[in-house]
Structures are given as C-alpha cells and as structure tokens.
Motif scaffolding. Structure first.
Motif, PDB file in Angstrom:
ATOM      1  N   ALA A   1       0.631  -1.102  -0.053  1.00 48.06           N
ATOM      2  CA  ALA A   1      -0.046   0.042  -0.159  1.00 48.06           C
ATOM      3  C   ALA A   1       0.819   1.353  -0.024  1.00 48.06           C
ATOM      4  CB  ALA A   1      -0.909  -0.031   1.056  1.00 48.06           C
ATOM      5  N   PRO A   2       0.432   2.368  -0.747  1.00 46.31           N
ATOM      6  CA  PRO A   2       1.238   3.672  -0.664  1.00 46.31           C
ATOM      7  C   PRO A   2       1.271   4.163   0.731  1.00 46.31           C
ATOM      8  CG  PRO A   2      -0.979   3.989  -1.481  1.00 46.31           C
ATOM      9  CD  PRO A   2      -0.887   2.450  -1.501  1.00 46.31           C
ATOM     10  N   ALA A   3       2.408   4.927   1.019  1.00 49.45           N
ATOM     11  CA  ALA A   3       2.279   5.740   2.250  1.00 49.45           C
ATOM     12  C   ALA A   3       1.183   6.586   2.655  1.00 49.45           C
ATOM     13  CB  ALA A   3       3.795   6.485   2.459  1.00 49.45           C
ATOM     14  N   PRO A   4       0.596   6.631   3.895  1.00 47.46           N
ATOM     15  CA  PRO A   4      -0.499   7.702   4.052  1.00 47.46           C
ATOM     16  C   PRO A   4      -0.335   9.022   3.884  1.00 47.46           C
ATOM     17  CG  PRO A   4       0.320   6.824   5.990  1.00 47.46           C
ATOM     18  CD  PRO A   4       1.211   6.021   4.961  1.00 47.46           C
ATOM     19  N   VAL A   5      -1.337   9.682   3.403  1.00 48.50           N
ATOM     20  CA  VAL A   5      -1.315  11.300   2.980  1.00 48.50           C
ATOM     21  C   VAL A   5      -2.146  12.074   3.741  1.00 48.50           C
ATOM     22  CG1 VAL A   5      -0.038  10.776   0.985  1.00 48.50           C
ATOM     23  CG2 VAL A   5      -2.457  10.995   0.956  1.00 48.50           C
ATOM     24  N   GLU A   6      -1.898  13.155   3.926  1.00 49.67           N
ATOM     25  CA  GLU A   6      -3.169  14.118   4.497  1.00 49.67           C
ATOM     26  C   GLU A   6      -3.652  15.162   3.700  1.00 49.67           C
ATOM     27  OE1 GLU A   6      -3.949  16.904   8.298  1.00 49.67           O
ATOM     28  OE2 GLU A   6      -2.256  15.628   8.465  1.00 49.67           O
ATOM     29  N   LYS A   7      -2.594  15.929   3.199  1.00 50.40           N
ATOM     30  CA  LYS A   7      -3.002  17.048   2.321  1.00 50.40           C
ATOM     31  C   LYS A   7      -2.673  16.934   0.736  1.00 50.40           C
ATOM     32  CE  LYS A   7      -2.558  20.133   6.201  1.00 50.40           C
ATOM     33  NZ  LYS A   7      -2.057  21.495   6.923  1.00 50.40           N
ATOM     34  N   THR A   8      -1.894  15.664   0.414  1.00 53.55           N
ATOM     35  CA  THR A   8      -1.417  15.518  -1.050  1.00 53.55           C
ATOM     36  C   THR A   8      -2.114  14.301  -1.510  1.00 53.55           C
ATOM     37  OG1 THR A   8       0.226  14.495  -0.191  1.00 53.55           O
ATOM     38  CG2 THR A   8       0.674  16.895  -0.613  1.00 53.55           C
TER      39      THR A   8
ATOM     40  N   SER B   1      -0.512  12.217  -3.222  1.00 54.39           N
ATOM     41  CA  SER B   1       0.296  10.905  -2.770  1.00 54.39           C
ATOM     42  C   SER B   1       1.727  11.534  -2.175  1.00 54.39           C
ATOM     43  CB  SER B   1       0.907  10.311  -4.256  1.00 54.39           C
ATOM     44  OG  SER B   1       2.002  11.125  -4.717  1.00 54.39           O
ATOM     45  N   SER B   2       2.324  10.446  -1.293  1.00 57.41           N
ATOM     46  CA  SER B   2       3.347  11.048  -0.495  1.00 57.41           C
ATOM     47  C   SER B   2       4.680  11.281  -1.447  1.00 57.41           C
ATOM     48  CB  SER B   2       3.818   9.855   0.393  1.00 57.41           C
ATOM     49  OG  SER B   2       4.031   8.478  -0.148  1.00 57.41           O
ATOM     50  N   GLY B   3       4.587  10.557  -2.639  1.00 58.20           N
ATOM     51  CA  GLY B   3       5.888  10.724  -3.452  1.00 58.20           C
ATOM     52  C   GLY B   3       7.239  10.081  -2.778  1.00 58.20           C
ATOM     53  N   TRP B   4       6.923   9.160  -1.846  1.00 54.02           N
ATOM     54  CA  TRP B   4       8.017   8.564  -1.264  1.00 54.02           C
ATOM     55  C   TRP B   4       8.574   7.473  -2.099  1.00 54.02           C
ATOM     56  CZ3 TRP B   4      10.261   9.680   3.075  1.00 54.02           C
ATOM     57  CH2 TRP B   4      11.178   8.656   3.651  1.00 54.02           C
ATOM     58  N   LEU B   5       9.875   7.810  -2.495  1.00 59.77           N
ATOM     59  CA  LEU B   5      10.738   7.066  -3.307  1.00 59.77           C
ATOM     60  C   LEU B   5      12.014   7.052  -2.938  1.00 59.77           C
ATOM     61  CD1 LEU B   5       9.577   8.448  -6.884  1.00 59.77           C
ATOM     62  CD2 LEU B   5       8.888   6.316  -5.767  1.00 59.77           C
ATOM     63  N   TYR B   6      12.755   5.836  -3.275  1.00 59.79           N
ATOM     64  CA  TYR B   6      14.166   5.915  -3.069  1.00 59.79           C
ATOM     65  C   TYR B   6      15.065   6.046  -4.474  1.00 59.79           C
ATOM     66  CZ  TYR B   6      13.820   1.298  -4.778  1.00 59.79           C
ATOM     67  OH  TYR B   6      13.699   0.212  -5.723  1.00 59.79           O
ATOM     68  N   THR B   7      16.216   6.244  -4.435  1.00 53.17           N
ATOM     69  CA  THR B   7      16.889   6.635  -5.554  1.00 53.17           C
ATOM     70  C   THR B   7      17.956   5.592  -5.820  1.00 53.17           C
ATOM     71  OG1 THR B   7      17.968   8.294  -6.896  1.00 53.17           O
ATOM     72  CG2 THR B   7      18.297   8.189  -4.551  1.00 53.17           C
TER      73      THR B   7
ATOM     74  N   MET C   1       2.099  -0.761  -9.066  1.00 51.21           N
ATOM     75  CA  MET C   1       2.208   0.264  -7.772  1.00 51.21           C
ATOM     76  C   MET C   1       3.487   0.810  -7.845  1.00 51.21           C
ATOM     77  SD  MET C   1       1.576  -0.235  -3.683  1.00 51.21           S
ATOM     78  CE  MET C   1      -0.236  -0.288  -3.955  1.00 51.21           C
ATOM     79  N   THR C   2       4.643   0.124  -8.019  1.00 55.49           N
ATOM     80  CA  THR C   2       5.954   0.881  -8.001  1.00 55.49           C
ATOM     81  C   THR C   2       6.080   1.562  -9.239  1.00 55.49           C
ATOM     82  OG1 THR C   2       6.766  -1.180  -6.975  1.00 55.49           O
ATOM     83  CG2 THR C   2       8.483   0.317  -7.890  1.00 55.49           C
ATOM     84  N   ARG C   3       5.472   1.293 -10.203  1.00 59.22           N
ATOM     85  CA  ARG C   3       5.785   1.975 -11.634  1.00 59.22           C
ATOM     86  C   ARG C   3       4.825   3.195 -11.495  1.00 59.22           C
ATOM     87  NH1 ARG C   3       2.882   3.191 -15.670  1.00 59.22           N
ATOM     88  NH2 ARG C   3       1.382   1.755 -15.080  1.00 59.22           N
ATOM     89  N   GLU C   4       3.691   3.142 -10.965  1.00 56.11           N
ATOM     90  CA  GLU C   4       2.651   4.295 -10.924  1.00 56.11           C
ATOM     91  C   GLU C   4       3.514   5.338  -9.884  1.00 56.11           C
ATOM     92  OE1 GLU C   4      -1.210   2.827  -9.953  1.00 56.11           O
ATOM     93  OE2 GLU C   4      -1.303   1.977 -11.878  1.00 56.11           O
ATOM     94  N   ALA C   5       4.280   4.759  -8.648  1.00 55.15           N
ATOM     95  CA  ALA C   5       4.749   5.763  -7.790  1.00 55.15           C
ATOM     96  C   ALA C   5       5.815   6.379  -8.474  1.00 55.15           C
ATOM     97  CB  ALA C   5       4.996   4.847  -6.460  1.00 55.15           C
ATOM     98  N   ILE C   6       6.640   5.952  -9.233  1.00 56.60           N
ATOM     99  CA  ILE C   6       7.647   6.520  -9.972  1.00 56.60           C
ATOM    100  C   ILE C   6       7.177   7.577 -10.970  1.00 56.60           C
ATOM    101  CG2 ILE C   6       9.497   6.245 -11.481  1.00 56.60           C
ATOM    102  CD1 ILE C   6       9.949   3.384 -10.151  1.00 56.60           C
ATOM    103  N   GLU C   7       6.138   7.154 -11.382  1.00 55.95           N
ATOM    104  CA  GLU C   7       5.487   7.909 -12.830  1.00 55.95           C
ATOM    105  C   GLU C   7       4.863   9.163 -12.310  1.00 55.95           C
ATOM    106  OE1 GLU C   7       3.693   5.656 -15.524  1.00 55.95           O
ATOM    107  OE2 GLU C   7       5.263   4.512 -16.378  1.00 55.95           O
ATOM    108  N   SER C   8       4.284   9.135 -10.927  1.00 51.83           N
ATOM    109  CA  SER C   8       3.466  10.191 -10.586  1.00 51.83           C
ATOM    110  C   SER C   8       4.400  11.123  -9.661  1.00 51.83           C
ATOM    111  CB  SER C   8       1.975   9.631  -9.840  1.00 51.83           C
ATOM    112  OG  SER C   8       2.405   8.875  -8.561  1.00 51.83           O
ATOM    113  N   ALA C   9       5.426  10.617  -9.191  1.00 49.09           N
ATOM    114  CA  ALA C   9       6.505  11.412  -8.346  1.00 49.09           C
ATOM    115  C   ALA C   9       6.620  12.902  -8.855  1.00 49.09           C
ATOM    116  CB  ALA C   9       7.740  10.631  -8.027  1.00 49.09           C
TER     117      ALA C   9
END
Length: 177
Positions: free
Chosen positions: A25-32, A34-40, A104-112
């Motif tokens: 599951a993605p990290a929880p958010v409050e005002k955004t 997505s969290s955009g939480w990624l590593y590099t 989910m990982t691909r979407e997180a990367i593309e939406s960051a």
C-alpha cells in the motif's frame, strides 16, 4: 562467480511461507494526493579510484539489462531491483512474477513530483532526498540527536527541536545563495 554469489545469498527466495499472503500500500497522506515516497538509485566512482575503468565497467553492467536477466533467471524476477530501468516494467516475466507490487511501484515513480512534492514551496527539488550538498550531513546530525534521545541522554522533544533548528539553519543558508 556472480551466479554462485546470488544463489548463496538468497537461497529459496520465492518459496517463502508468506508468499501470496502480504500486500503493498502507498504511504498515508493528509494534504496531498500521494506521498511521493521513493528511494533513488545512484552510482559513483571516486576520482581517486585506482581502477576507474573497471569501476565504470561494473557500474555499466550492474545498471544494465544483463544484470537484470541474471537476477531474474537465477533468483527470480521479483528480486530484480525495482525502479532501476523503465524496460523492467515491459518485461513479461518481471510483470508476472512481481505482479503483487510492480504496477504500484511503476505508478509511484511516474507520479512523483520532485519539483513540487508537498504543500509549501521548497528551496530545492526533492522528495525524501534533497539534492543539495548539505542533505547528507543534515541526516547524520539529525541521526545523532535521535540516537541521543534513544540512549536517554536527552528528551525526544529536545532531539526534535535541535533537529528542526539544524534543518532551518541549512534552509536559510541555501535560500541565501
């Protein structure tokens, strides 16, 4: 040698008793949204390296498709490092074996959005990692404060206050450039 090393380090991966029983599951958010939480992923070769050509050869291999093929064939496609290459997400074997998390990982990367990651303006691009020279040192200094709180040498509140002051000082210095 690399194939033996991979097998030795991760025997039986893919046959774990929790396989198919966990989720992502993605990290929880409050005002955004997505969290955009990624590593590099990052590679570096020291200027003082005695073997820069060999180091470059290794980095080229370890970041290439051949490495992914080796990992996929030897220890399973779900063990291929996620997010390293766009082509990974086009590989049917990877998509099938990593089905639980690859989309989910691909979407997180593309939406960051590293240039607009939060609810307030930022002095530098970045989500979790900020690409300014002071970031690593700040992490080290904050870690010391947190460690002191864990060890009972100061309160958690004091550690957080000191850490906030450190971050604000660097932010002020950076904005003044």
């Amino acid at each position: 040698m690399v194939r033996r090393h991979l097998r030795r380090r991760l025997p039986g991966v893919g046959e774990l008793p929790v396989k198919g029983k966990i989720g992502y599951a993605p990290a929880p958010v409050e005002k955004t949204e997505s969290s955009g939480w990624l590593y590099t992923w990052a590679w570096g070769i020291q200027k003082a390296s005695r073997n820069p050509d060999k180091a470059w050869k290794f980095v080229s291999w370890a970041s290439g498709k051949e490495y992914e093929e080796l990992v996929g064939e030897e220890i399973g496609w779900s063990n291929v490092p996620a997010g390293k290459r766009a082509s990974t997400y086009e590989n049917p074997a990877y998509r099938e074996e990593a089905a639980a998390f690859q989309e989910m990982t691909r979407e997180a990367i593309e939406s960051a959005r590293p240039n607009d990651p939060g609810v307030q303006p930022r002095p530098a691009p970045g989500i979790q990692f900020v690409g300014i020279p002071e970031f690593t040192d700040l992490g080290t200094r904050v870690s010391r404060e947190i460690s002191a709180a864990v060890a009972g040498r100061q309160s958690v509140e004091s550690a957080l206050d000191k850490s906030q002051q450190l971050a604000e000082q660097i932010s002020e210095e950076y904005e003044g450039r």
